[in-house]
Design an enzyme around this catalytic site. Structure first.
Site: not given
Length: 202
Positions: A65, A110, A113, A133
């Site tokens: 992200a 992300g 993910e 994160e």
């Protein structure tokens, strides 16, 4: 009009490329929304058999992200951004057509993910993976806490999530995070060959 997501058709396979090279293909609102719309349309298209997701350039699949955007979020907008990421990963995971990740570089946060939501994952030799994160005081917000343990096991997933360490493609293969590793120059050809074999099945 496609701005950040480029698509191309080869036989019955759509190649979806996240194209934000200036930010190492990091995901902001616009990229996530566009990716979601593109995937929704392609999954419904009758004359295609599979979808490949990859990143533009030779450095990054998806670098996660966009941190610059996340720094500006309050509780409400951070929640909405997380829900949007979950919407995209759920759409990938629940696709009635196989979606394959061709991981050609950084797959962080992300990005990792999104690859976890894909049905198969193939990496180039230069690919690296991380759920960093924790270094920002966060946890993976797009389903990584659930999908990563299912793929690599609870112990290894917990280690990745709590340490935020970076692993290379060789270790990713050893722990089952990816299905195979190929030279960078031949990654897409190898993935296409595998997808062609899938599509020969009933």
């Amino acid at each position: 009009m496609e701005r950040f997501i480029k698509t191309s058709l080869q036989n019955k396979v759509w190649i979806v490329t996240i194209d934000r090279k200036d930010a190492l293909n990091a995901m902001n609102y616009e990229v996530l929304q566009e990716l979601d719309l593109v995937l929704k349309a392609l999954i419904k298209t009758k004359n295609i058999g599979a979808i490949i997701i990859t990143g533009a350039g030779d450095k990054s699949f998806i670098a996660g992200a966009d941190i610059k955007i996340m720094k500006k979020l309050d509780k409400k907008t951070a929640y909405e951004f997380s829900k949007l990421g979950q919407k995209v990963t759920n759409r990938i995971e629940q696709s009635i057509k196989p979606i394959i990740a061709a991981i050609n570089g950084y797959a962080f946060g992300g990005g990792c993910e999104i690859s976890l939501a894909c049905h198969l994952r193939f990496a180039s030799e230069n690919a690296t993976f991380s759920q960093p994160e924790v270094k920002l005081g966060l946890i993976p917000g797009w389903g990584g806490t659930q999908r990563l343990p299912k793929i690599v096991g609870i112990a290894r997933a917990t280690e990745m999530i709590l340490l935020g360490n970076i692993i290379n493609s060789e270790k990713a293969l050893n722990i089952g995070l990816v299905n195979a590793v190929f030279p960078k120059k031949t990654l897409m050809n190898n993935v296409m060959n595998i997808v062609d074999k899938i599509l020969l099945n009933g």
